[in-house]
Write a protein that holds these residues in place. Sequence first.
Motif, PDB file in Angstrom:
ATOM      1  N   HIS A 189      47.066  44.432  37.599  1.00  0.00           N
ATOM      2  CA  HIS A 189      46.407  43.948  38.818  1.00  0.00           C
ATOM      3  C   HIS A 189      45.291  42.964  38.459  1.00  0.00           C
TER       4      HIS A 189
ATOM      5  N   GLU B 155      43.288  39.922  40.668  1.00  0.00           N
ATOM      6  CA  GLU B 155      41.834  39.974  40.825  1.00  0.00           C
ATOM      7  C   GLU B 155      41.154  39.765  39.483  1.00  0.00           C
TER       8      GLU B 155
ATOM      9  N   ARG C 167      35.675  44.275  40.924  1.00  0.00           N
ATOM     10  CA  ARG C 167      36.365  44.262  42.221  1.00  0.00           C
ATOM     11  C   ARG C 167      37.763  44.853  42.086  1.00  0.00           C
TER      12      ARG C 167
ATOM     13  N   VAL D  19      39.036  48.165  44.245  1.00  0.00           N
ATOM     14  CA  VAL D  19      40.216  48.153  45.122  1.00  0.00           C
ATOM     15  C   VAL D  19      41.181  49.276  44.747  1.00  0.00           C
TER      16      VAL D  19
ATOM     17  N   GLU E 122      39.806  52.816  45.552  1.00  0.00           N
ATOM     18  CA  GLU E 122      39.901  53.143  46.970  1.00  0.00           C
ATOM     19  C   GLU E 122      41.332  53.484  47.372  1.00  0.00           C
ATOM     20  N   GLU E 123      42.291  52.796  46.783  1.00  0.00           N
ATOM     21  CA  GLU E 123      43.682  53.112  47.106  1.00  0.00           C
ATOM     22  C   GLU E 123      44.065  54.487  46.568  1.00  0.00           C
TER      23      GLU E 123
END
Length: 685
Positions: free
Chosen positions: A289, A294, A299, A303, A306-307
């Motif tokens: 990722h 990103e 960041r 992300v 949170e997922e």
Amino acid sequence: MVLLVGLSTNRPAGQQSDLSRIKAWWRTLGGDRFAVLPPPTRGRYTQSDGHEDAAEMFATRGIDTDASFAYWHWQSHDAFARSGELTGALYLHWGGDHATVAAGLGDGPPGYRIVDNGPRGAFQLDRVTVVDADGLPDPEDDAGVRQFLARVDEPRHRTARSSEYDPLTAAEERWLHDRLSGPVDLDAAVRFAAPLEHRQALTPDETARLLPAWRGTYAGRLTAWRGWRSVLPALLRQEHPEVWEVAAELGAEAAYALAEHPSPRSLELLRAWALTGDDGAVRGWFRAHHALREPDPVRAAAVLSEELTARTAPEAAQTGILRALREAVTDEPDTRRSPADAFFPLLLATIRFATDDRLPRPLRVAAATAAADTAGRVREAAGRLTDAAEAADALAAVERYETVRDDLLAGTGPDLTGYEGGLGDIYHRYRTLSPADVRWLRDRLADPSTGVQGIAFCLELLHAHGEAAEADLVALLPRWKKELTKQYRTTYTEWRHPLVTLTCLAQDLGHPAAEAMLAWWSKPKPLWKEPVRLLTHLGAPTEEKAAELWEFVVSGGHDTGHLMTWVLLRARLDGTHPLYVAEKLIDEPGIRAYVLHRVLIGVADPAQPLWHYAIDPRSRSWWHRAQEVADDERLSAEARAIGLKAAREHYVTRYPDQVRPALTEGEVKTAHAWLEARADRTAAD
């Protein structure tokens, strides 16, 4: 020109095997201040077993306890095939003075050589082999081939993320390709493909030949062939049309290779595996990722964290994201030979992430957990920085971390599914239990997903601290017959088999379930339970139980916690501290000194006894207990000497880099000063 590095492993019929020749040489060893243990049986499985065997042999033969010794154990014995042929280097372990052991072992028997790996390593005994002018062995010389492959496949630099290898010479690369050029032999190909692909040198022709043989022979169980770890990266590198089908069949174990070759398809697979909580997949998902979507690592981590939370992935997955984030922002040092300061950037980054508001709370909690026991090391390393502003910034980060640490860690705990040694490393944190600790431990016991290891760890802590309650027993009752009656080795842990502890709790509470549990323990099968059955006597102790335990203790039977159980039981019956019970057994007939010494230190804190099979020289818990015994003026001089001897032999001062969690230099200096202050007592001993 032929260079002599050894002899061929091929031997005529009737010639002695390697094992026979080595045993014959072994019997000639020994002398002043040096002894060798007999070749091992399965009872000597680890180094701890070897040291216990040495103590027993010294006591039986009247050998000075300060003598040096050498041995090999059953795991090392795997170097021999059933025929007695040496199929790998034989690791010879030792104790005492390294120089004395090296002199005692000498160069090895004729036709073999001994490699001395220094005061912190084992000796290696291997055959001598012959190589040509290019350093290449005869392909028919099994030992020569094995040694050559070990040499070219040893990384010159290794971190947790990657390994770097020296380039192959043209002759070496040609020799390896030649081994893969004939009819496909998957067993042989494993050995020759790895050093080639470590240099990205497997050819499309070689992978095209290996792939169908692999998929055909290992259909439905592709990971059963070890060579896949070389072939899959080559297929990805070569963009082979079958690679994604193969990767999907391999599953999460292929995560590392896919992360090395990020693409939309690899990202999709990695995400699916990561949501199951697989650590390697989580880290691979981050790397892909970060590379594709990103560029900012913080960041990217936020992300994905949170997922994971939204998808209710296992809590341990947050630790995987944290590890990947740290890897992305720091240069990791060589894991084999690194000075303490080399880890400073990694430790400082972890402390910073614990207070980084850009990260979700679950990820900051993971960082706070990982940073526990490291603030002192960061502060110490910051004090050595030459840039004053950089040092001040690092110290400020530590202060911010210490301000929020307790809040972040309240009601959290370790990963109960990981390596049990990791739980042992943090055992000292639970010497006292906060109300939040008690709640967390109880919640884990009530959670049906907690495995046997987690139950053993949590229940032991609650029971030893007197915090285990009927609700904890009731929560585990539906699981005891189906799950807790299975074998679970606790020889090298600080906790007992969970059914031992649960049975003790049921008896202490006078619960009706105790009768059913004791009836199960009294049955002859399964056989695994017999060595630990008597440990259940610690629950609801009686004089009859104490007598039965004592009879076993003095019988000379293999001790797997029996003496410690008797000491704790006797202390409960007498209403006294177990240290004073153990102290009275010094020089008691029938009591093995090395077992008593371990017990004396292990019971120093009855609210958290240390159940490890031997005094663990790498453990902070054992270090602190040894100090306490040595300094307890209520104990006899003999008992205090036992504590001091254990402290002198602890790795805190001998090999401080092996102590876990890692020590600061200040802690090591304090340990040295503590021992030096007691030098007069050491001399008297």
